[in-house]
Structures are given as C-alpha cells and as structure tokens.
Design a protein around this motif. Structure first.
Motif, PDB file in Angstrom:
ATOM      1  N   UNK A  28      -7.465 -15.101  -1.082  1.00 45.10           N
ATOM      2  CA  UNK A  28      -6.375 -15.575  -1.931  1.00 45.10           C
ATOM      3  C   UNK A  28      -5.184 -14.627  -1.927  1.00 45.10           C
ATOM      4  N   UNK A  29      -5.423 -13.388  -1.612  1.00 47.75           N
ATOM      5  CA  UNK A  29      -4.361 -12.378  -1.559  1.00 47.75           C
ATOM      6  C   UNK A  29      -4.791 -11.253  -0.621  1.00 47.75           C
ATOM      7  N   UNK A  30      -4.796 -11.521   0.683  1.00 49.31           N
ATOM      8  CA  UNK A  30      -5.347 -10.556   1.641  1.00 49.31           C
ATOM      9  C   UNK A  30      -4.543  -9.269   1.739  1.00 49.31           C
ATOM     10  N   UNK A  31      -5.242  -8.216   2.156  1.00 44.68           N
ATOM     11  CA  UNK A  31      -4.609  -6.912   2.361  1.00 44.68           C
ATOM     12  C   UNK A  31      -4.396  -6.719   3.854  1.00 44.68           C
ATOM     13  N   UNK A  32      -3.236  -6.183   4.214  1.00 41.77           N
ATOM     14  CA  UNK A  32      -2.989  -5.833   5.608  1.00 41.77           C
ATOM     15  C   UNK A  32      -3.214  -4.329   5.757  1.00 41.77           C
ATOM     16  N   UNK A  33      -4.289  -3.984   6.438  1.00 44.84           N
ATOM     17  CA  UNK A  33      -4.637  -2.577   6.632  1.00 44.84           C
ATOM     18  C   UNK A  33      -4.078  -2.096   7.972  1.00 44.84           C
ATOM     19  N   UNK A  34      -3.361  -0.984   7.942  1.00 42.57           N
ATOM     20  CA  UNK A  34      -2.741  -0.475   9.170  1.00 42.57           C
ATOM     21  C   UNK A  34      -3.329   0.852   9.645  1.00 42.57           C
ATOM     22  N   UNK A  35      -4.014   1.580   8.748  1.00 45.12           N
ATOM     23  CA  UNK A  35      -4.678   2.807   9.170  1.00 45.12           C
ATOM     24  C   UNK A  35      -5.743   3.176   8.137  1.00 45.12           C
ATOM     25  N   UNK A  36      -6.610   4.113   8.540  1.00 45.02           N
ATOM     26  CA  UNK A  36      -7.670   4.564   7.634  1.00 45.02           C
ATOM     27  C   UNK A  36      -8.079   5.987   7.997  1.00 45.02           C
ATOM     28  N   UNK A  37      -8.602   6.686   7.008  1.00 49.37           N
ATOM     29  CA  UNK A  37      -9.076   8.047   7.210  1.00 49.37           C
ATOM     30  C   UNK A  37     -10.194   8.321   6.215  1.00 49.37           C
ATOM     31  N   UNK A  38     -11.332   8.775   6.732  1.00 47.62           N
ATOM     32  CA  UNK A  38     -12.502   9.051   5.903  1.00 47.62           C
ATOM     33  C   UNK A  38     -12.883   7.825   5.073  1.00 47.62           C
ATOM     34  N   UNK A  39     -12.856   7.920   3.739  1.00 48.81           N
ATOM     35  CA  UNK A  39     -13.255   6.790   2.902  1.00 48.81           C
ATOM     36  C   UNK A  39     -12.047   6.042   2.330  1.00 48.81           C
ATOM     37  N   UNK A  40     -10.895   6.226   2.944  1.00 49.22           N
ATOM     38  CA  UNK A  40      -9.667   5.603   2.436  1.00 49.22           C
ATOM     39  C   UNK A  40      -9.023   4.720   3.500  1.00 49.22           C
ATOM     40  N   UNK A  42      -5.351   2.275   4.223  1.00 47.69           N
ATOM     41  CA  UNK A  42      -3.942   2.216   3.818  1.00 47.69           C
ATOM     42  C   UNK A  42      -3.302   0.925   4.311  1.00 47.69           C
ATOM     43  N   UNK A  43      -2.536   0.284   3.414  1.00 47.36           N
ATOM     44  CA  UNK A  43      -1.861  -0.942   3.818  1.00 47.36           C
ATOM     45  C   UNK A  43      -0.490  -0.638   4.419  1.00 47.36           C
ATOM     46  N   UNK A  45       2.338  -0.773   3.270  1.00 44.62           N
ATOM     47  CA  UNK A  45       3.278  -0.109   2.363  1.00 44.62           C
ATOM     48  C   UNK A  45       2.875   1.341   2.083  1.00 44.62           C
ATOM     49  N   UNK A  46       1.758   1.756   2.672  1.00 45.80           N
ATOM     50  CA  UNK A  46       1.291   3.113   2.439  1.00 45.80           C
ATOM     51  C   UNK A  46       0.379   3.246   1.241  1.00 45.80           C
ATOM     52  N   UNK A  47       0.046   2.129   0.587  1.00 42.70           N
ATOM     53  CA  UNK A  47      -0.851   2.168  -0.580  1.00 42.70           C
ATOM     54  C   UNK A  47      -2.262   2.545  -0.128  1.00 42.70           C
ATOM     55  N   UNK A  48      -2.892   3.459  -0.855  1.00 45.60           N
ATOM     56  CA  UNK A  48      -4.229   3.935  -0.518  1.00 45.60           C
ATOM     57  C   UNK A  48      -5.294   3.150  -1.285  1.00 45.60           C
ATOM     58  N   UNK A  49      -6.345   2.734  -0.571  1.00 48.22           N
ATOM     59  CA  UNK A  49      -7.465   2.016  -1.176  1.00 48.22           C
ATOM     60  C   UNK A  49      -8.751   2.811  -0.944  1.00 48.22           C
ATOM     61  N   UNK A 484       7.454  -2.753   9.128  1.00 51.75           N
ATOM     62  CA  UNK A 484       7.258  -1.378   8.670  1.00 51.75           C
ATOM     63  C   UNK A 484       8.240  -1.052   7.554  1.00 51.75           C
ATOM     64  N   UNK A 485       8.398  -2.037   6.677  1.00 52.05           N
ATOM     65  CA  UNK A 485       9.365  -1.880   5.596  1.00 52.05           C
ATOM     66  C   UNK A 485      10.493  -2.877   5.748  1.00 52.05           C
TER      67      UNK A 485
END
Length: 500
Positions: A28-40, A42-43, A45-49, A484-485
């Motif tokens: 219903x509101x998917x996240x676009x993930x562009x990179x990841x590191x360890x247990x995090x 990032x979409x 916009x740079x938001x960390x999940x 990218x913005x």
C-alpha cells in the motif's frame, strides 16, 4: 547514489513489466531501498530503517569481507563445478565439520528451492518410495515439486493436494491441536504422523520422506516441542523413509547456542538430509544439500548424473567461505544468544503490559509475537498485525507479519543486530500498541454507550479513521518527484506515458 528513476516511475515500471503475482513489502505504501549497511537500510531520501526481517543478509548488509571475497575471486576465475577447484571442496569440508559425522556428502545449488527439490529426489531414489509427509502451513520453495508439498502455498491457490502428499498437524503448542497444557504434546503430535503413515500403508502407498523446517517460519515462528523430531524420525525411518531438515531460513547460528536449529533437539536426533540456503551467501545465490554416504550412493546408482552449472562455483564458494569466517570471527552465534535473550526479555515485559500480545516465542534471533484479540480464545488479531507493521514502518522499523492468520510479527534480523536495536524496536512497538489498544478500547466503550443511550460518541482523537487498514498511508511520505532528489523532465514524461 544515483537512481535511474524517481520512486513513482520505478513503481510504474514495476507494475508494467513485473508479474502481478510478484508482491512487494508494504504494497500500500512501498519503500524504495537504494543501499544498506549492516542491519540498516536506506531509502532514496536517505531515511534509515532498522531491518528486522532480512535473514538473507545474515552477517549484515554489504559486509566488507563478503564484498572483498567476491571481488577477489571474480577478478581471478568463475566457472562451473566440473573443473577441479579448491573453494568447492574447502567449503564442503568446513560445512560438514559443523554437522553430525554421518552428514558428510554435499551437493551445491543456487537457491533453497533447488536444494529442497534435490532433497526430494535423493529421498525418493533412496528406497524407491514416492510419498512425502509435510507439516500444515509449511513452505519449502517455489518449484512445482515444492509447491506440491507446501500447504502455505497450495491451500491459497487453485491447486489441490496431490495423493502422494500427506499433511501432518503443525506442532504448535500455543494455537495448535495439542497445547501447552497437554501432558505430552511431542508424543501427541508425533502420533499424528504415525497415523498418517499407517493410513498411507493401508492404501498401498510408501513414505519417501518427512520434511520440516527445524523451526517453522512462514507457519508463524513455531518451535516444535522437545522430543517431537526424535519420535517422528523413528516412525518415518521405520516406514522406509528419511527425515529432511530444512534449515534454509533458520540455520547458520541464528538460534545462538547451536549452528543448526535441529541441534536444539539434542544429540540423539540427526536428520538424514539437511538443506541450507538464504544466509549461506549473505544474499548471493548459493545453497547446499548435505546427506549421508548411503543416500548419496543410492542416488548415484540411478545412473543419472547430477550437474548444476553454477552451484558451488568458485565465486559462490568464496563468498560462502567468507560468511563462515565472519560468523566465527565476530562471534555472531554468541551475539544471537545475548541479543536474542535480551530482546525476548523486553518483549515478555510488553506481553504483560499489552492485551494484544498473546504469545512471545522463539530462540536466538528468531522470534515471533503472536497478536490476539482475546487471550482466552486466542483469536488471531490479523488486521491489528497489519496495522502495526505499517505503523512500525513510519517509525523506521521494518517488520513483517506471517502465520496462517498473518497475525504473527516476525523478527529475524541480520545477526549483527544489537541490544540498542532491540531496545529501539521494542520502544516503538510499545508506543504503537499503546495507541492502538486505547483506540480499540475507546471504540468498544463507544459501542456500549451507543447501545444504552441515543447519543453518538465521537471517535477518539488519537484513533485514525481507518486504524486497522493495510492501506493506511504514511502521511510523512510524499511521492518522489526527483531523480536522486530531482526527477528529470525525461522521467516526468515517462510517468505520464506509463499511466496512459
């Protein structure tokens, strides 16, 4: 990091070119993930999940040692396993050393599905039997041979259970047929398997295998009662079949104290075949089947060569070896024990506080939170679970819900998960459940009032108009208009074309 498309264009292209049965998280509101590191993660916009669901990135997303091993071997050689190469045999030697002695022969594949398919072939060739006993709600892969033995899948579609498939009750002591108040649930559930074998024999059928995840994941994070696997193995072997332990999701130290989940059941239980996949390559496609010499020789006697072009290739093997090194060097099994125990302790405190939490179960970093509407009846809180995972996403924590009623919150994060991560996860969950339970309580109270008085009570201020809708949108999230913005004119035009 530069994106090819802004989020809305990526979504539009996916809808146009990717099969509609290929679902995405948070549809219903998917996240676009562009990179990841360890247990995090990032979409765009740079938001960390905080990633609490990615058991594939076992030692952590983009671990530098995994990346280094892949690059080093890719620069040197990658070819098929018919050529002699040290990486393949070194991995076979090391993985065998983690298993009981009789499990010493390896077959390499590219995925857990391929591994489980091969395990069925090994089992059927061993005695010439055909039938398979599986657990209710089980999932073992996406190949046709595995959909046939995965009630999690075939019960949802138009397929009917094949005559050679027999479904045993899931050994769930919380919601199943025999619960925690039963004097011997392990024997009771194992006797159900025994009955299946007896009925199959009456019909002239022969059992080739019993297959089960050592801890059932898609079925709702189910931990079988102690002694269950031993008794089942006894009955199955007595019928000429073999026991297949599916460790694709739960192996490689996730339970903490043991490298393999089946080892929780004691040294007197040893499967005949073990399958592994997902975490084996930390996201790289590599998987394996390990079995006994006797079963391997029976498979070879068929005269049919087994060959897998990419299974165990030098790059895959190098990556898998790096994963083993990291598990050992960073004490990830110890971390799973420590952090898993701490997380379980925090969650049990929440269980005492929140009426929606019916059960907390799990071992190490494999934990399930069973949400219920009624503690006594254990009524699954399906809509509430969906509401929670969307609200957790707003808090930048990624969870999923599964189980036959999709009411069990699944926690199976990368193994580098910390106590700080555990605390953050539980704090967010506490806040969301508090608001949700207040809203539910207020709504229930308003119903009582409306039944006894002619006036109508307004919805509580904190209660969303559709509090349990899976389609609830994250109000903070605006559709990306940028590449990218900043979305270029070219891609803005693409959006318009795709919508026509």
């Amino acid at each position: 990091m530069c994106e090819l498309y802004c989020k809305q264009d990526t979504l539009a292209l996916r809808r146009k070119h990717i099969g509609p049965s290929c679902k995405i998280f948070f549809a219903a509101d998917p996240i676009k993930i562009v990179r990841a590191q360890q247990q995090y993660m990032f979409d765009e916009k740079g938001e960390q999940y905080l990633d609490c669901i990615n058991n594939v990135a076992h030692v952590g997303h983009c671990h530098p040692e995994v990346v280094k091993a892949a690059l080093k071997q890719m620069e040197l050689l990658n070819t098929n396993s018919r050529f002699l190469h040290d990486n393949l045999v070194e991995y076979a030697r090391r993985i065998s050393a983690t298993l009981p002695e009789k499990l010493s022969v390896c077959y390499f594949t590219n995925s857990g599905s391929e591994a489980n398919d091969l395990a069925l072939r090994l089992a059927r060739q061993f005695r010439g039997h055909q039938d398979v006993i599986t657990l209710d709600h089980a999932y073992h892969g996406h190949l046709t041979s595995l959909i046939e033995i995965s009630p999690y899948k075939f019960r949802k579609g138009k397929d009917v259970k094949k005559e050679f498939v027999h479904v045993a009750p899931i050994p769930d002591t919380y919601r199943g047929k025999y619960r925690e108040d039963h004097p011997d649930p392990a024997s009771a559930y194992a006797d159900e398997v025994k009955k299946i074998i007896e009925e199959a024999h009456k019909s002239g059928r022969k059992i080739a295998a019993f297959i089960a995840e050592s801890m059932q994941s898609c079925g709702g994070q189910i931990i079988p009662p102690a002694g269950y696997f031993q008794k089942v193995a006894e009955y199955v072997r007595g019928a000429g079949g073999v026991f297949i332990a599916d460790e694709v999701q739960v192996g490689f130290g996730r339970v903490g104290k043991h490298f393999w989940s089946f080892q929780m059941h004691g040294e007197d239980f040893v499967p005949d075949i073990v399958t592994m996949g997902k975490p084996m390559g930390n996201g790289h496609p590599v998987a394996c089947v390990v079995t006994t010499k006797e079963i391997a020789e029976a498979f070879s006697s068929s005269g049919m060569e087994y060959f897998n072009t990419y299974g165990g290739n030098p790059v895959s093997s190098a990556i898998a070896l790096a994963v083993l090194d990291i598990i050992e060097n960073e004490d990830l099994q110890g971390n799973a024990t420590r952090v898993g125990s701490y997380l379980t302790e925090l969650l049990n405190k929440q269980k005492a506080k929140h009426t929606l939490i019916g059960d907390i179960r799990g071992v190490g970093l494999f934990i399930g939170i069973d949400l219920v509407k009624d503690h006594q009846k254990r009524t699954p809180a399906t809509a509430e679970a969906q509401h929670v995972i969307y609200k957790m996403k707003e808090k930048r924590v990624l969870l999923s819900a599964d189980g036959p009623h999709r009411n069990v919150l699944k926690i199976k994060p990368p193994m580098c998960f910390t106590e700080e991560d555990a605390k953050f996860l539980v704090d967010q969950l506490d806040g969301i459940l508090t608001v949700l339970e207040e809203a539910i309580g207020a709504k229930a109270e308003s119903v009582v009032v409306s039944e006894n008085t002619p006036c109508r009570t307004k919805a509580p201020k904190d209660a969303p108009s559709e509090p349990l809708s899976e389609g609830t949108q994250d109000q903070k999230e605006n559709p990306s208009r940028k590449r990218n913005g900043l979305c270029t004119d070219k891609h803005s035009l693409l959006s318009k074309r795709l919508k026509t």
